[in-house]
Design a protein around this motif. Structure first.
Motif, PDB file in Angstrom:
ATOM      1  N   ARG A  39       0.838  -1.208   0.000  1.00 34.47           N
ATOM      2  CA  ARG A  39       0.000   0.000   0.000  1.00 34.47           C
ATOM      3  C   ARG A  39       0.869   1.253   0.000  1.00 34.47           C
ATOM      4  O   ARG A  39       0.598   2.213  -0.725  1.00 34.47           O
ATOM      5  CB  ARG A  39      -0.923  -0.020   1.214  1.00 34.47           C
ATOM      6  CG  ARG A  39      -2.009   1.001   1.143  1.00 34.47           C
ATOM      7  CD  ARG A  39      -3.084   0.688   2.189  1.00 34.47           C
ATOM      8  NE  ARG A  39      -4.097   1.717   2.123  1.00 34.47           N
ATOM      9  CZ  ARG A  39      -4.222   2.673   3.013  1.00 34.47           C
ATOM     10  NH1 ARG A  39      -3.430   2.739   4.046  1.00 34.47           N
ATOM     11  NH2 ARG A  39      -5.161   3.577   2.879  1.00 34.47           N
ATOM     12  N   SER A  40       1.934   1.231   0.780  1.00 31.79           N
ATOM     13  CA  SER A  40       2.866   2.357   0.812  1.00 31.79           C
ATOM     14  C   SER A  40       3.500   2.568  -0.558  1.00 31.79           C
ATOM     15  O   SER A  40       3.596   3.703  -1.045  1.00 31.79           O
ATOM     16  CB  SER A  40       3.940   2.113   1.870  1.00 31.79           C
ATOM     17  OG  SER A  40       4.893   3.135   1.851  1.00 31.79           O
ATOM     18  N   LEU A  41       3.919   1.485  -1.184  1.00 35.46           N
ATOM     19  CA  LEU A  41       4.520   1.583  -2.513  1.00 35.46           C
ATOM     20  C   LEU A  41       3.509   2.082  -3.544  1.00 35.46           C
ATOM     21  O   LEU A  41       3.850   2.865  -4.428  1.00 35.46           O
ATOM     22  CB  LEU A  41       5.093   0.234  -2.936  1.00 35.46           C
ATOM     23  CG  LEU A  41       5.904   0.204  -4.220  1.00 35.46           C
ATOM     24  CD1 LEU A  41       7.090   1.174  -4.137  1.00 35.46           C
ATOM     25  CD2 LEU A  41       6.391  -1.193  -4.507  1.00 35.46           C
ATOM     26  N   LEU A  42       2.266   1.653  -3.419  1.00 35.99           N
ATOM     27  CA  LEU A  42       1.226   2.131  -4.335  1.00 35.99           C
ATOM     28  C   LEU A  42       1.017   3.637  -4.185  1.00 35.99           C
ATOM     29  O   LEU A  42       0.798   4.338  -5.177  1.00 35.99           O
ATOM     30  CB  LEU A  42      -0.093   1.394  -4.082  1.00 35.99           C
ATOM     31  CG  LEU A  42      -0.155  -0.045  -4.570  1.00 35.99           C
ATOM     32  CD1 LEU A  42      -1.418  -0.722  -4.052  1.00 35.99           C
ATOM     33  CD2 LEU A  42      -0.093  -0.103  -6.087  1.00 35.99           C
ATOM     34  N   LYS A  43       1.099   4.153  -2.965  1.00 37.97           N
ATOM     35  CA  LYS A  43       0.959   5.599  -2.756  1.00 37.97           C
ATOM     36  C   LYS A  43       2.112   6.350  -3.410  1.00 37.97           C
ATOM     37  O   LYS A  43       1.914   7.390  -4.041  1.00 37.97           O
ATOM     38  CB  LYS A  43       0.901   5.919  -1.268  1.00 37.97           C
ATOM     39  CG  LYS A  43      -0.415   5.569  -0.632  1.00 37.97           C
ATOM     40  CD  LYS A  43      -0.400   5.955   0.834  1.00 37.97           C
ATOM     41  CE  LYS A  43      -1.700   5.624   1.503  1.00 37.97           C
ATOM     42  NZ  LYS A  43      -1.684   6.009   2.925  1.00 37.97           N
ATOM     43  N   ILE A  44       3.324   5.820  -3.260  1.00 35.37           N
ATOM     44  CA  ILE A  44       4.491   6.441  -3.903  1.00 35.37           C
ATOM     45  C   ILE A  44       4.316   6.411  -5.412  1.00 35.37           C
ATOM     46  O   ILE A  44       4.568   7.404  -6.101  1.00 35.37           O
ATOM     47  CB  ILE A  44       5.799   5.730  -3.486  1.00 35.37           C
ATOM     48  CG1 ILE A  44       6.049   5.937  -1.993  1.00 35.37           C
ATOM     49  CG2 ILE A  44       6.984   6.222  -4.316  1.00 35.37           C
ATOM     50  CD1 ILE A  44       7.138   5.038  -1.433  1.00 35.37           C
ATOM     51  N   PHE A  45       3.863   5.274  -5.937  1.00 32.92           N
ATOM     52  CA  PHE A  45       3.637   5.164  -7.374  1.00 32.92           C
ATOM     53  C   PHE A  45       2.576   6.143  -7.854  1.00 32.92           C
ATOM     54  O   PHE A  45       2.729   6.780  -8.899  1.00 32.92           O
ATOM     55  CB  PHE A  45       3.257   3.734  -7.763  1.00 32.92           C
ATOM     56  CG  PHE A  45       2.954   3.606  -9.225  1.00 32.92           C
ATOM     57  CD1 PHE A  45       3.960   3.699 -10.158  1.00 32.92           C
ATOM     58  CD2 PHE A  45       1.655   3.441  -9.663  1.00 32.92           C
ATOM     59  CE1 PHE A  45       3.689   3.617 -11.522  1.00 32.92           C
ATOM     60  CE2 PHE A  45       1.368   3.354 -11.014  1.00 32.92           C
ATOM     61  CZ  PHE A  45       2.390   3.445 -11.939  1.00 32.92           C
ATOM     62  N   ALA A  46       1.490   6.283  -7.079  1.00 35.14           N
ATOM     63  CA  ALA A  46       0.419   7.219  -7.461  1.00 35.14           C
ATOM     64  C   ALA A  46       0.958   8.638  -7.548  1.00 35.14           C
ATOM     65  O   ALA A  46       0.656   9.357  -8.503  1.00 35.14           O
ATOM     66  CB  ALA A  46      -0.730   7.140  -6.464  1.00 35.14           C
ATOM     67  N   ASN A  52       3.620  12.817 -13.465  1.00 33.29           N
ATOM     68  CA  ASN A  52       3.954  12.615 -14.873  1.00 33.29           C
ATOM     69  C   ASN A  52       2.715  12.584 -15.766  1.00 33.29           C
ATOM     70  O   ASN A  52       2.789  12.170 -16.923  1.00 33.29           O
ATOM     71  CB  ASN A  52       4.764  11.324 -15.038  1.00 33.29           C
ATOM     72  CG  ASN A  52       6.171  11.485 -14.535  1.00 33.29           C
ATOM     73  OD1 ASN A  52       7.011  12.065 -15.212  1.00 33.29           O
ATOM     74  ND2 ASN A  52       6.443  11.014 -13.325  1.00 33.29           N
ATOM     75  N   GLY A  53       1.563  13.010 -15.207  1.00 35.75           N
ATOM     76  CA  GLY A  53       0.352  13.123 -16.009  1.00 35.75           C
ATOM     77  C   GLY A  53      -0.420  11.838 -16.220  1.00 35.75           C
ATOM     78  O   GLY A  53      -1.206  11.738 -17.165  1.00 35.75           O
ATOM     79  N   TYR A  54      -0.234  10.854 -15.363  1.00 33.73           N
ATOM     80  CA  TYR A  54      -0.932   9.571 -15.488  1.00 33.73           C
ATOM     81  C   TYR A  54      -1.789   9.315 -14.260  1.00 33.73           C
ATOM     82  O   TYR A  54      -1.535   9.862 -13.195  1.00 33.73           O
ATOM     83  CB  TYR A  54       0.061   8.417 -15.620  1.00 33.73           C
ATOM     84  CG  TYR A  54       0.827   8.390 -16.902  1.00 33.73           C
ATOM     85  CD1 TYR A  54       0.373   7.646 -17.977  1.00 33.73           C
ATOM     86  CD2 TYR A  54       2.013   9.088 -17.051  1.00 33.73           C
ATOM     87  CE1 TYR A  54       1.084   7.606 -19.173  1.00 33.73           C
ATOM     88  CE2 TYR A  54       2.730   9.059 -18.232  1.00 33.73           C
ATOM     89  CZ  TYR A  54       2.255   8.313 -19.284  1.00 33.73           C
ATOM     90  OH  TYR A  54       2.955   8.284 -20.463  1.00 33.73           O
TER      91      TYR A  54
END
Length: 75
Positions: A39-46, A52-54
């Motif tokens: 979940r932490s990694l998903l937040k960083i990815f988000a 970057n506009g995604y």
């Protein structure tokens, strides 16, 4: 949705997906200890994707490779 023009709805949708992850992980048999890490990694990815506009639904292989590169540079 046009790439590079994220709305508050897009960001909220990604957070809904992230917040739903623990339930999905439990259904898949993942241990409760790994769920917070993912979940932490998903937040960083988000955050990375949004900068970057995604959003989660428009991510492609290139943005995933760029994210991995970003993570390696942060070490």
């Amino acid at each position: 949705m046009e790439v590079g023009r994220l709305t508050e709805i897009d960001i909220n949708s990604d957070m809904e997906l992230i917040n739903a992850f623990p339930d999905d992980a439990r259904l898949r048999g993942m241990t409760s200890g790994t769920s917070p890490q993912y979940r932490s990694l998903l937040k960083i990815f988000a955050q990375f994707a949004h900068s970057n506009g995604y959003d989660f639904l428009t991510v492609d292989r290139k943005i995933l490779k760029d994210f991995i590169k970003y993570l390696k540079e942060q070490k």
